[in-house]
Scaffold this active site. Sequence first.
Site, PDB file in Angstrom:
ATOM      1  N   ASN A  66       0.716  -1.160   0.163  1.00 15.02           N
ATOM      2  CA  ASN A  66      -0.012   0.182  -0.020  1.00 15.02           C
ATOM      3  C   ASN A  66       0.762   1.123  -0.240  1.00 15.02           C
ATOM      4  OD1 ASN A  66      -2.081  -1.653   0.075  1.00 15.02           O
ATOM      5  ND2 ASN A  66      -2.671  -1.323   2.239  1.00 15.02           N
ATOM      6  N   ARG A 417     -11.049  -3.856 -14.263  1.00 16.35           N
ATOM      7  CA  ARG A 417      -9.934  -4.781 -13.843  1.00 16.35           C
ATOM      8  C   ARG A 417     -10.391  -6.181 -13.750  1.00 16.35           C
ATOM      9  NH1 ARG A 417      -6.153  -1.379 -11.133  1.00 16.35           N
ATOM     10  NH2 ARG A 417      -6.912   0.354  -9.924  1.00 16.35           N
ATOM     11  N   ARG A 447      -5.441   2.353 -13.057  1.00  5.97           N
ATOM     12  CA  ARG A 447      -4.155   2.605 -12.769  1.00  5.97           C
ATOM     13  C   ARG A 447      -3.600   1.047 -12.312  1.00  5.97           C
ATOM     14  NH1 ARG A 447      -4.327   6.438  -8.793  1.00  5.97           N
ATOM     15  NH2 ARG A 447      -3.873   7.999  -9.936  1.00  5.97           N
ATOM     16  N   HIS A 477     -15.448   3.560 -14.487  1.00  3.49           N
ATOM     17  CA  HIS A 477     -15.299   2.743 -13.338  1.00  3.49           C
ATOM     18  C   HIS A 477     -16.545   1.976 -12.863  1.00  3.49           C
ATOM     19  CE1 HIS A 477     -14.648   2.195  -8.580  1.00  3.49           C
ATOM     20  NE2 HIS A 477     -13.663   1.909  -9.268  1.00  3.49           N
ATOM     21  N   TYR A 510     -12.033  -9.685  -1.800  1.00  5.66           N
ATOM     22  CA  TYR A 510     -12.875  -8.352  -1.496  1.00  5.66           C
ATOM     23  C   TYR A 510     -14.370  -8.611  -1.225  1.00  5.66           C
ATOM     24  CZ  TYR A 510      -8.988  -6.038  -4.135  1.00  5.66           C
ATOM     25  OH  TYR A 510      -7.694  -5.406  -4.438  1.00  5.66           O
ATOM     26  N   ARG A 606     -14.136   2.749   5.199  1.00 10.92           N
ATOM     27  CA  ARG A 606     -12.868   1.901   5.111  1.00 10.92           C
ATOM     28  C   ARG A 606     -11.632   2.534   5.391  1.00 10.92           C
ATOM     29  NH1 ARG A 606     -11.402  -0.857   0.145  1.00 10.92           N
ATOM     30  NH2 ARG A 606      -9.983   0.599  -0.307  1.00 10.92           N
ATOM     31  N   HIS A 634     -14.959  -3.544   0.348  1.00  6.35           N
ATOM     32  CA  HIS A 634     -14.892  -2.785  -1.089  1.00  6.35           C
ATOM     33  C   HIS A 634     -16.312  -2.492  -1.378  1.00  6.35           C
ATOM     34  CE1 HIS A 634     -14.014  -2.497  -5.427  1.00  6.35           C
ATOM     35  NE2 HIS A 634     -13.075  -1.876  -5.037  1.00  6.35           N
TER      36      HIS A 634
END
Length: 726
Positions: A66, A417, A447, A477, A510, A606, A634
Amino acid sequence: MAKPKKSNSDTAKKNKAPEVDFRDPQYYFNRELSWIEFNYRVLHEALDDRTPLLERLKFLSIFSSNLDEFFMVRVAGLKQQVEANVTKLTPDGRTPQQQLDDISDRLHPMVAEQHHHFQDTLRSKLTEHGVYLLDYIDLNQEQRNYLQTYFEEKIFPVLTPLAVDPGHPFPFISNLSLNLAVVVRDPESEKEYFARVKVPKVLPRFVPLPLEDVTQADSQSMVWLGVPLEQVIAHNLDFLFPGMNIQEYHPFRITRNADIAVEEDEADDLLLAIEQELRKRRSGGSVVRMEVPATISDEVRTMLMGELLLEPNDVYELPGILGLGDLMSMMSLPLPELKDPPWTPVVPARLRRFGDLELDPSEPNTETDEDLFTEIRERGDLLVHLPYHSFSATVQHFITAAAYDPDVLAIKMTLYRTSGDSPIIKALIAAAENGKQVAVLVELKARFDEENNILWARKLEQAGVHVVYGLVGLKTHTKISMVVRQEKKHIRRYVHIGTGNYNPKTAKLYTDLGILSCREELGADLTDLFNHLTGYSRQRSYRKLLVAPVNMRDRTIALIRQEIDRAENGGTGRIVAKMNSLVDREIIETLYEASQAGVQIDLIVRGICCLRPGVPNVSENIRVISIIGRFLEHSRIFYFNNEGDEKVFIGSADWMPRNLNRRVEAITPIEDPTLAKDLQEILGIMLSDNRQAWELQPDGTYIQRRPPEDSTEPGTHTVLMQMAMD
């Protein structure tokens, strides 16, 4: 759902709230510093002795990974702002330079704590369970002989020492690479020279040793024995510099700016433009951080700082080994008792009667293909909760079943993704080969997944899939897919709207939500949204969906204001919202207004939270918790009481400017009363959590909830796993 705490002000709904300037910086936390506190909560899982030992190593690794991304993107961006003399203040009143200084002040002791904990605590605990990560100097002669042979045969041929002198300029140091800074002396000239040796990533970071040579303990009790690769290289440098005297050597690791920027409106071909930027990323942006051991000499440290153009705050001197992100490899050790109990996602109860939905359908007209669509059509919407529910038996099967169903005419979906061996991609290719119309929006600007997405975009295009790359200036997204099916004389649209990516790997790690539905209005909305994404459209209204950047901000604020109006008129105002991050100032201001009006607000955030809860006369009716545990939270859920006519939504967007202004997002209402109650139950479980929940305090600190001594610890993830099995 857990009941809200009683308002601190019984007259909040009757008396007009005091005038407050909600733009005052004192009412906001800094975005970057709030993220650092989130990452500290991740680190705390490694510090917490209630966490299984190998899981503690995993959280150390996640903390490090991270941080790598934080420096590559966020710190790099702040440095660019400083270089460009940007002085604009953040909502909390900081300049870019002030943020960099505060980041450094908070991170240096935090990262030192991480390394000390591994060095002083976890390494010794590992030995208690037969796992020995030793330093080279602790090895016996037999082990050193073994490693010398290993070095000559496996490591030496891969290494390339690079000298630094007038004829050899300082070499390029690649991003996130671990290196050795070596100082050698020529015995003839007595001159000292500097060289760099890169520790190759193609070799295991921790070199295993044969257990039969063990003398430290009974080999029968040992599971694994090894040493860091860089130490093996360091103690065999004579092979790389024959005839020279090795004066000193020090490992160091650097982090570079790895963000990419594309002028989309000037790019004739977005795919090629992204590829060019990726090549620039690989060639390296400016260095933003250097990690070195605390034992490094002042001379080598100063020389590296000068060559890499670093300031003192950019250098992190750490005890023990560098690059703790590599500890993730320890999770492969055969020690299940030191890990979380394994979890196998379950097939939702409504689908269990259909047999094995985990298998990809490969024949047309299989019974399960018909059953899945029939189940949605005849029994209503289906809520999927990952990773408690099986991704392959639900979302993945929805796409693969459509690929082989002869009644399916078209499939449309967005991909932000996905995994490297994605069965979703294979299903879309099969659908195109089966003659169906397949349209996929692949987001090339996701990204650190750009290369992967370019690869899949080309494969899809080669198979005849219509591939588009979204809208100029916006990231797509949203997580949506639609199947168009011929049913007798009617065309019916089946949809999936979710909070997470179409990725079978992250679907096991997730927590995400999705709805499978054939509601006509949702199908019509997705049709309009896909036409907006693939063609020319200025669609400004949607029947059910909240779509960014079109109407999501206004609709969200309107929903909050409805609760304000009801509270001010003597009714009950109640909001519960779960998301990854809360940053948007306009949303925060509106929540402050709601709190002043007496609306009871619980936020489950979160990560980043810029809202300051518990401030008298501003946010005293707002509570914020963060859930951190074995799964990454998530999902996004939004609940509004609406005077008893409750409204519940799920979707892909956080309350951040980037989601509301610069991304294509979709949030859907959950109109099935049973599913809406299921979502409220999930929120209630989280609000009552006393194992994984942290409470945000008015001063910005987080306090981890602890259960009373005579009660259990109902952690959210454990409770939801049990519910899924039940």
